[in-house]
Design a protein around this motif. Structure first.
Motif, PDB file in Angstrom:
ATOM      1  N   MET A  67    -100.791  -7.187 -21.102  1.00 43.19           N
ATOM      2  CA  MET A  67    -101.145  -6.476 -19.873  1.00 43.19           C
ATOM      3  C   MET A  67    -102.630  -6.112 -19.899  1.00 43.19           C
ATOM      4  SD  MET A  67     -99.450  -3.025 -18.251  1.00 43.19           S
ATOM      5  CE  MET A  67     -99.965  -2.003 -19.615  1.00 43.19           C
ATOM      6  N   THR A  68    -103.322  -6.398 -18.834  1.00 42.00           N
ATOM      7  CA  THR A  68    -104.752  -6.130 -18.736  1.00 42.00           C
ATOM      8  C   THR A  68    -105.024  -4.631 -18.661  1.00 42.00           C
ATOM      9  OG1 THR A  68    -105.128  -8.204 -17.578  1.00 42.00           O
ATOM     10  CG2 THR A  68    -106.814  -6.519 -17.359  1.00 42.00           C
ATOM     11  N   THR A  69    -106.022  -4.168 -19.447  1.00 41.91           N
ATOM     12  CA  THR A  69    -106.416  -2.764 -19.407  1.00 41.91           C
ATOM     13  C   THR A  69    -107.174  -2.465 -18.117  1.00 41.91           C
ATOM     14  OG1 THR A  69    -106.636  -2.726 -21.818  1.00 41.91           O
ATOM     15  CG2 THR A  69    -107.659  -0.931 -20.598  1.00 41.91           C
ATOM     16  N   ILE A  70    -106.765  -1.441 -17.397  1.00 42.21           N
ATOM     17  CA  ILE A  70    -107.503  -0.995 -16.212  1.00 42.21           C
ATOM     18  C   ILE A  70    -108.766  -0.290 -16.686  1.00 42.21           C
ATOM     19  CG2 ILE A  70    -107.469   0.536 -14.196  1.00 42.21           C
ATOM     20  CD1 ILE A  70    -104.424   0.105 -14.112  1.00 42.21           C
ATOM     21  N   LYS A  71    -109.903  -0.711 -16.177  1.00 39.61           N
ATOM     22  CA  LYS A  71    -111.200  -0.206 -16.658  1.00 39.61           C
ATOM     23  C   LYS A  71    -111.687   0.893 -15.707  1.00 39.61           C
ATOM     24  CE  LYS A  71    -112.056  -4.746 -18.648  1.00 39.61           C
ATOM     25  NZ  LYS A  71    -110.673  -5.209 -18.350  1.00 39.61           N
ATOM     26  N   LEU A  72    -111.395   2.117 -16.090  1.00 43.67           N
ATOM     27  CA  LEU A  72    -111.751   3.261 -15.249  1.00 43.67           C
ATOM     28  C   LEU A  72    -113.256   3.437 -15.137  1.00 43.67           C
ATOM     29  CD1 LEU A  72    -109.097   5.821 -16.567  1.00 43.67           C
ATOM     30  CD2 LEU A  72    -108.969   4.412 -14.497  1.00 43.67           C
ATOM     31  N   TYR A  73    -114.002   2.988 -16.160  1.00 45.65           N
ATOM     32  CA  TYR A  73    -115.464   3.145 -16.133  1.00 45.65           C
ATOM     33  C   TYR A  73    -116.092   2.270 -15.056  1.00 45.65           C
ATOM     34  CZ  TYR A  73    -114.786  -0.860 -19.310  1.00 45.65           C
ATOM     35  OH  TYR A  73    -114.382  -2.044 -19.879  1.00 45.65           O
ATOM     36  N   HIS A  74    -115.390   1.239 -14.597  1.00 46.93           N
ATOM     37  CA  HIS A  74    -115.890   0.449 -13.479  1.00 46.93           C
ATOM     38  C   HIS A  74    -115.558   1.120 -12.148  1.00 46.93           C
ATOM     39  CE1 HIS A  74    -116.320  -3.682 -15.708  1.00 46.93           C
ATOM     40  NE2 HIS A  74    -117.355  -2.885 -15.874  1.00 46.93           N
ATOM     41  N   GLU A  75    -114.450   1.847 -12.111  1.00 51.73           N
ATOM     42  CA  GLU A  75    -114.070   2.544 -10.881  1.00 51.73           C
ATOM     43  C   GLU A  75    -114.953   3.766 -10.661  1.00 51.73           C
ATOM     44  OE1 GLU A  75    -109.932   3.433 -11.107  1.00 51.73           O
ATOM     45  OE2 GLU A  75    -109.322   1.327 -11.315  1.00 51.73           O
ATOM     46  N   ASN A  76    -115.231   4.488 -11.747  1.00 48.88           N
ATOM     47  CA  ASN A  76    -116.051   5.694 -11.650  1.00 48.88           C
ATOM     48  C   ASN A  76    -116.655   5.976 -13.025  1.00 48.88           C
ATOM     49  OD1 ASN A  76    -117.274   8.143 -11.241  1.00 48.88           O
ATOM     50  ND2 ASN A  76    -115.411   9.227 -10.617  1.00 48.88           N
ATOM     51  N   ALA A  77    -117.964   5.716 -13.188  1.00 54.43           N
ATOM     52  CA  ALA A  77    -118.623   5.907 -14.486  1.00 54.43           C
ATOM     53  C   ALA A  77    -118.695   7.371 -14.892  1.00 54.43           C
ATOM     54  CB  ALA A  77    -120.034   5.324 -14.439  1.00 54.43           C
ATOM     55  N   TYR A  78    -118.404   8.290 -13.972  1.00 52.84           N
ATOM     56  CA  TYR A  78    -118.464   9.730 -14.260  1.00 52.84           C
ATOM     57  C   TYR A  78    -117.127  10.281 -14.753  1.00 52.84           C
ATOM     58  CZ  TYR A  78    -122.990   9.599 -11.952  1.00 52.84           C
ATOM     59  OH  TYR A  78    -124.289   9.309 -11.619  1.00 52.84           O
ATOM     60  N   THR A  79    -116.140   9.418 -14.930  1.00 59.18           N
ATOM     61  CA  THR A  79    -114.842   9.851 -15.456  1.00 59.18           C
ATOM     62  C   THR A  79    -114.998  10.257 -16.914  1.00 59.18           C
ATOM     63  OG1 THR A  79    -113.651   8.372 -13.964  1.00 59.18           O
ATOM     64  CG2 THR A  79    -112.469   9.162 -15.911  1.00 59.18           C
ATOM     65  N   LYS A  80    -114.696  11.521 -17.198  1.00 60.53           N
ATOM     66  CA  LYS A  80    -114.829  12.037 -18.571  1.00 60.53           C
ATOM     67  C   LYS A  80    -113.480  12.153 -19.272  1.00 60.53           C
ATOM     68  CE  LYS A  80    -118.646  15.092 -17.065  1.00 60.53           C
ATOM     69  NZ  LYS A  80    -118.435  14.948 -15.598  1.00 60.53           N
ATOM     70  N   ASP A  81    -112.452  12.482 -18.498  1.00 62.53           N
ATOM     71  CA  ASP A  81    -111.123  12.712 -19.064  1.00 62.53           C
ATOM     72  C   ASP A  81    -110.100  11.880 -18.288  1.00 62.53           C
ATOM     73  OD1 ASP A  81    -112.056  14.951 -20.799  1.00 62.53           O
ATOM     74  OD2 ASP A  81    -112.389  15.910 -18.853  1.00 62.53           O
ATOM     75  N   PHE A  82    -109.093  11.385 -19.001  1.00 66.22           N
ATOM     76  CA  PHE A  82    -108.073  10.569 -18.349  1.00 66.22           C
ATOM     77  C   PHE A  82    -106.791  10.596 -19.176  1.00 66.22           C
ATOM     78  CE2 PHE A  82    -110.128   7.905 -21.446  1.00 66.22           C
ATOM     79  CZ  PHE A  82    -109.144   7.066 -21.944  1.00 66.22           C
ATOM     80  N   THR A  83    -105.713  10.184 -18.545  1.00 60.74           N
ATOM     81  CA  THR A  83    -104.421  10.037 -19.217  1.00 60.74           C
ATOM     82  C   THR A  83    -104.033   8.568 -19.189  1.00 60.74           C
ATOM     83  OG1 THR A  83    -103.756  12.249 -18.512  1.00 60.74           O
ATOM     84  CG2 THR A  83    -102.010  10.770 -19.257  1.00 60.74           C
ATOM     85  N   ALA A  84    -103.468   8.078 -20.300  1.00 61.74           N
ATOM     86  CA  ALA A  84    -103.086   6.662 -20.369  1.00 61.74           C
ATOM     87  C   ALA A  84    -101.862   6.509 -21.266  1.00 61.74           C
ATOM     88  CB  ALA A  84    -104.246   5.837 -20.916  1.00 61.74           C
ATOM     89  N   ASN A  85    -101.290   5.324 -21.210  1.00 63.39           N
ATOM     90  CA  ASN A  85    -100.170   4.976 -22.084  1.00 63.39           C
ATOM     91  C   ASN A  85    -100.617   3.958 -23.126  1.00 63.39           C
ATOM     92  OD1 ASN A  85     -97.965   6.469 -20.774  1.00 63.39           O
ATOM     93  ND2 ASN A  85     -98.384   5.096 -19.041  1.00 63.39           N
TER      94      ASN A  85
END
Length: 406
Positions: free
Chosen positions: A1-19
Motif C-alpha cells: 500500500m502506498t504511503t500517503i505523503k502529508l508533507y506534499h499536502e501541507n508542509a506545515y503539518t507538525k503532528d499526525f496520526t497514522a497506522n
C-alpha cells in the motif's frame, strides 16, 4: 500500500496520526516502520530527512522505498495506531533553505542564464552548482539583490501536480525527464517554475534573508555556498560579534578595521625581519660558544649538544654555522616546544672522513625515529624524547672510536 505523503499536502503539518502497515527488523539492531500516511520527509532531491517521534520512539532516518516511506527507529513498536510528531525547527529550516535555493537558482538564471545542475542542503550552509565556468563579485551582488527583492515582495509559492499534457502550461526553468507520468511543480509566482518533491514555505517572505557566502570553481562549473533565513541571521550575528571584538581590540570603528589590520601586518612584517636578524646573530654566537666547548679528538672537534623549545630549521642553522669551520662534527638534538618530538641533525665539515648518514641511522631506533641524508649531513626525528641523551651519548662514543683510529 502506498504511503500517503502529508508533507506534499501541507508542509506545515507538525503532528499526525497514522497506522503502522509494516515492521521490518534491520541487521544493525534497528527497525524499519512503514505507515499508511506520514508527514516525515525522506532524504530526497538534495534535502535531508525529517527527525521527530513516533509515539515515544525517536525517528533517526527516513527513506524512500518505491512509493512507500520508511521510518528508521531503534526499538520495535507495537502494530497499530501511532502519533507522529515532526521536529519543527529542523523542518522549517529545511523549508527556508530549499525555497531559498529555488529563488537563488532562479535569480542566477535571470541574471546570468546559469542553470543549476545540483543542490545540497548541508547542516551549516547549502550549495548549488552552476553550469558556468566563472563568475565575478559584481555578478554575485546583482544576483543576491534580485533574490532578496523577491523575498521582500512576499510572492506566493504554489505547488502543482502535472502530467505530460499539462506540463506545457508552465515555463519550467529546467525541463524534467521525459518519461514521467506525474510531476510536482513548485512555482514562485511570476518568477520561477521548477520541478521539486521537497517541502517549501508558502511565500517568499518566510525564506528570510538570502546571503551568498562564497564560491569556488568545481568540475568545470561554479559552486555557490549560501544561507537563508534563521541560518543567515545566525551567521550575521556571529560575524558581527567577531567584527565588534576586533574593533574593540584595535580601538577603531568598524569602517577602519581593514586599514588598521593592514598597518598591523606591516608592523608584524618589520618585526619579523628584525627577529630573523636577531636570531641569525644568536645562532652565530651560540655556534661560537658550542665550538669553544667542543671536544678535541686528534685533528677533529666533536660538538654534541641538546637544545629545547626549538624548531628543526633553527637546529639546522646552528649545525651549518658550526661545520663552516674545518675538522668539525656537530651532533645537535632538539626538542620541540611541547616536548613531544625530537629532531636530530648530524653534520660534518667536508674534510671529516666519516658518514653522518651512517652515524645517525645507528641511533634513530632509540628515539623511535626515521631519517637519513648524506655523508656530510643527515637529519631525522622521533617521538621518544626520554631516550635523546642516551642516543646522543651512543653516537658520540661511536664517532670518537672511529676518530681515534684515523
Amino acid at each position: 500500500m502506498t504511503t500517503i505523503k502529508l508533507y506534499h499536502e501541507n508542509a506545515y503539518t507538525k503532528d499526525f496520526t497514522a497506522n503502522i502497515t509494516k515492521i521490518t527488523s534491520l541487521p544493525n539492531a534497528k527497525w524499519a516502520v512503514t505507515l499508511d500516511r506520514t508527514a516525515f520527509y525522506p532524504t530526497s532531491g538534495g534535502q535531508p530527512f525529517d527527525k521527530g517521534m513516533l509515539d515515544d520512539l525517536p525517528v533517526i532516518d527516513v527513506q524512500e522505498d518505491g512509493e512507500d516511506i520508511i521510518h528508521i527507529i531503534e526499538a520495535c513498536p507495537v502494530m497499530g495506531k501511532v502519533e507522529g510528531h515532526i521536529q519543527w525547527q529542523r523542518r522549517f529550516d529545511h523549508m527556508q533553505q530549499h525555497s531559498g535555493q529555488h529563488l537563488l537558482s532562479g535569480a542566477f538564471y535571470s541574471v546570468l542564464q546559469a542553470n543549476t545542475v545540483s543542490f545540497h542542503l548541508g547542516t551549516e550552509s547549502s550549495q548549488i552548482d552552476l553550469d558556468i565556468e566563472d563568475i565575478t563579485p559584481e555578478n554575485l551582488v546583482e544576483v543576491e539583490i534580485l533574490a532578496n527583492q523577491i523575498v521582500f515582495s512576499t510572492k506566493a509559492l504554489h505547488t502543482h501536480w502535472l502530467n505530460q499534457d499539462t506540463i506545457h502550461s508552465f515555463p519550467l526553468r529546467k525541463a524534467p525527464a521525459k518519461d514521467f507520468a506525474e510531476i510536482r511543480l513548485v512555482e514562485i509566482a511570476d518568477f520561477d517554475y521548477s520541478a521539486c518533491c521537497g517541502t517549501h514555505v508558502t511565500n517568499t517572505g518566510e525564506i528570510g534573508l538570502i546571503k551568498i557566502r562564497n564560491w569556488e570553481r568545481k568540475n568545470n562549473g561554479v559552486r555557490i555556498d549560501f544561507m537563508c533565513g534563521w541560518r543567515a541571521l545566525g551567521d550575521y550575528q556571529q560575524k558581527n560579534s567577531i567584527l565588534q571584538q576586533v574593533s574593540n581590540r584595535l580601538s577603531l570603528p568598524a569602517s577602519g578595521i581593514l586599514q588598521g589590520i593592514e598597518k598591523q601586518l606591516l608592523k608584524t612584517e618589520e618585526i619579523s625581519k628584525e627577529l630573523i636578524s636577531v636570531k641569525q646573530e644568536f645562532y652565530r654566537n651560540l655556534a661560537t660558544t658550542l665550538s669553544q666547548q667542543g671536544e678535541i679528538i686528534g685533528h677533529n672537534k666533536l660538538i654534541v649538544h641538546t637544545l629545547t623549545n626549538i624548531t628543526p630549521n633553527e637546529i639546522n642553522n646552528i649545525a651549518k654555522e658550526l661545520v663552516n669551520k674545518p675538522h668539525t662534527i656537530a651532533c645537535i638534538g632538539g626538542i620541540n616546544a611541547d616536548e613531544t618530538k625530537v629532531h636530530l641533525i648530524f653534520s660534518a665539515s667536508p674534510d671529516v672522513p666519516l658518514s653522518m648518514n651512517h652515524e645517525l641511522k645507528n641511533i634513530l631506533p632509540l628515539i623511535d625515529g626515521k631519517g637519513g641524508g648524506s655523508a656530510q649531513s643527515a637529519q631525522g626525528g622521533g617521538s621518544n624524547v626520554d631516550q635523546l641523551p642516551t642516543a646522543l651519548t651512543l653516537a658520540a662514543d661511536h664517532i670518537k672510536e672511529q676518530l681515534y683510529l684515523l
